[in-house]
Motif scaffolding. Structure first.
Motif, PDB file in Angstrom:
ATOM      1  N   ALA A   1      82.369 -19.733  39.621  1.00 27.76           N
ATOM      2  CA  ALA A   1      83.139 -19.330  40.681  1.00 27.76           C
ATOM      3  C   ALA A   1      82.730 -18.073  41.384  1.00 27.76           C
ATOM      4  N   THR A   2      82.389 -17.198  40.648  1.00 29.02           N
ATOM      5  CA  THR A   2      82.129 -15.782  41.218  1.00 29.02           C
ATOM      6  C   THR A   2      80.637 -15.926  41.826  1.00 29.02           C
ATOM      7  N   ALA A   3      79.867 -16.586  41.317  1.00 28.78           N
ATOM      8  CA  ALA A   3      78.343 -16.603  41.813  1.00 28.78           C
ATOM      9  C   ALA A   3      78.584 -17.628  43.184  1.00 28.78           C
ATOM     10  N   VAL A   4      79.346 -18.682  43.101  1.00 28.47           N
ATOM     11  CA  VAL A   4      79.584 -19.491  44.289  1.00 28.47           C
ATOM     12  C   VAL A   4      80.308 -18.629  45.555  1.00 28.47           C
ATOM     13  N   LYS A   5      81.321 -17.720  45.005  1.00 27.41           N
ATOM     14  CA  LYS A   5      81.705 -16.838  46.126  1.00 27.41           C
ATOM     15  C   LYS A   5      80.677 -15.845  46.768  1.00 27.41           C
ATOM     16  N   ALA A   6      79.973 -15.274  45.804  1.00 25.33           N
ATOM     17  CA  ALA A   6      79.144 -14.385  46.224  1.00 25.33           C
ATOM     18  C   ALA A   6      78.108 -14.848  47.142  1.00 25.33           C
ATOM     19  N   LEU A   7      77.303 -15.948  46.952  1.00 26.57           N
ATOM     20  CA  LEU A   7      76.245 -16.308  47.470  1.00 26.57           C
ATOM     21  C   LEU A   7      76.615 -17.429  48.670  1.00 26.57           C
TER      22      LEU A   7
ATOM     23  N   GLU B   1      80.193  -7.011  46.660  1.00 23.26           N
ATOM     24  CA  GLU B   1      79.654  -6.768  48.044  1.00 23.26           C
ATOM     25  C   GLU B   1      78.627  -5.596  47.743  1.00 23.26           C
ATOM     26  N   THR B   2      78.819  -4.713  46.765  1.00 22.02           N
ATOM     27  CA  THR B   2      77.998  -3.596  46.669  1.00 22.02           C
ATOM     28  C   THR B   2      76.939  -4.048  45.829  1.00 22.02           C
ATOM     29  N   CYS B   3      77.174  -4.877  44.666  1.00 27.44           N
ATOM     30  CA  CYS B   3      76.091  -5.501  43.788  1.00 27.44           C
ATOM     31  C   CYS B   3      75.269  -6.367  44.442  1.00 27.44           C
ATOM     32  N   GLY B   4      75.823  -7.212  45.147  1.00 25.91           N
ATOM     33  CA  GLY B   4      75.385  -8.136  46.063  1.00 25.91           C
ATOM     34  C   GLY B   4      74.150  -7.957  46.658  1.00 25.91           C
ATOM     35  N   GLN B   5      74.128  -6.896  47.361  1.00 24.91           N
ATOM     36  CA  GLN B   5      72.861  -6.173  47.844  1.00 24.91           C
ATOM     37  C   GLN B   5      71.654  -6.281  46.972  1.00 24.91           C
ATOM     38  N   PHE B   6      71.830  -5.897  45.563  1.00 26.19           N
ATOM     39  CA  PHE B   6      70.803  -6.028  44.823  1.00 26.19           C
ATOM     40  C   PHE B   6      70.537  -7.614  44.343  1.00 26.19           C
TER      41      PHE B   6
ATOM     42  N   VAL C   1      70.819 -10.010  46.323  1.00 24.26           N
ATOM     43  CA  VAL C   1      69.978 -10.597  47.510  1.00 24.26           C
ATOM     44  C   VAL C   1      68.497 -10.256  47.580  1.00 24.26           C
ATOM     45  N   ARG C   2      68.354  -8.935  47.218  1.00 25.67           N
ATOM     46  CA  ARG C   2      66.962  -8.319  47.016  1.00 25.67           C
ATOM     47  C   ARG C   2      66.103  -9.116  45.949  1.00 25.67           C
ATOM     48  N   GLN C   3      66.802  -9.410  44.721  1.00 27.84           N
ATOM     49  CA  GLN C   3      66.074 -10.027  43.748  1.00 27.84           C
ATOM     50  C   GLN C   3      65.753 -11.387  44.276  1.00 27.84           C
ATOM     51  N   LEU C   4      66.671 -12.064  44.662  1.00 29.48           N
ATOM     52  CA  LEU C   4      66.528 -13.488  45.102  1.00 29.48           C
ATOM     53  C   LEU C   4      65.177 -13.610  46.140  1.00 29.48           C
ATOM     54  N   LEU C   5      65.242 -12.916  47.127  1.00 29.84           N
ATOM     55  CA  LEU C   5      64.348 -12.637  48.301  1.00 29.84           C
ATOM     56  C   LEU C   5      62.970 -12.319  47.544  1.00 29.84           C
ATOM     57  N   ALA C   6      63.000 -11.337  46.604  1.00 24.10           N
ATOM     58  CA  ALA C   6      61.766 -11.258  46.066  1.00 24.10           C
ATOM     59  C   ALA C   6      61.026 -12.033  45.023  1.00 24.10           C
ATOM     60  N   ILE C   7      62.280 -12.858  44.510  1.00 19.43           N
ATOM     61  CA  ILE C   7      61.500 -13.976  43.682  1.00 19.43           C
ATOM     62  C   ILE C   7      61.346 -15.172  44.392  1.00 19.43           C
TER      63      ILE C   7
END
Length: 168
Positions: free
Chosen positions: A106-112, A83-88, A90-96
């Motif tokens: 699985a971890t990437a799936v759970k996060a996004l 959750e904490t790192c997910g904020q970064f 999200v910003r990366q993906l929105l910037a790109i």
């Protein structure tokens, strides 16, 4: 951790790969996917693109992880860390703003996607994250295990799908 591993590649990439978190070699070098799993990911990207006639190499995509710091003992990131790192992330993906995202494991799936099903059920299908198409496939570290030969073929098919979607 020794370093924050933010991401690497083309920051205007049309395709972003998202993994779990840095391992020991990634922590040491400060770059994502540079260990054995990273070498396999590079071979998968470069080799599949070449076989499919798509002029693309690893340097042309962007690669990052859900968490930016190596978890203690290389364990799976905990929900609060994601959750904490997910904020970064999200910003990366929105910037790109890529044309597509490929989730590795699985971890990437759970996060996004916040899905409970396993990668085996979800892989090879398209999903959406904030209107961006998302393909799910196996994490390269899973593919390195000798008993997962069938998964390699499936991951190759997933990668072909995502490459053709993005670059055709």
């Amino acid at each position: 951790r020794a370093r924050i591993v933010f991401g690497s590649g083309n920051e205007q990439a049309r395709l972003v790969f998202v993994g779990e978190g840095p391992g020991a070699e990634e922590d040491e070098q400060g770059l994502p996917f540079v260990g054995r799993a990273g070498q396999l990911l590079t071979q998968m990207i470069d080799g599949t693109a070449k076989k499919e006639g798509i002029p693309l190499q690893r340097k042309d995509v962007y690669i990052c992880n859900v968490v930016k710091c190596r978890p203690p003992g290389n364990r799976t990131p905990q929900p609060d860390e994601m959750e904490t790192c997910g904020q970064f992330l999200v910003r990366q993906l929105l910037a790109i703003r890529p044309k597509a995202i490929c989730l590795l494991g699985a971890t990437a799936v759970k996060a996004l996607l916040d899905r409970k099903e396993g990668v085996t059920k979800l892989r090879g299908n398209w999903y959406r994250w904030r209107e961006i198409p998302v393909m799910v496939t196996y994490h390269p570290s899973y593919l390195l295990r000798p008993y997962n030969q069938a998964a390699k073929r499936e991951a190759w098919e997933d990668l072909k799908k995502v490459l053709h979607y993005v670059y055709d």
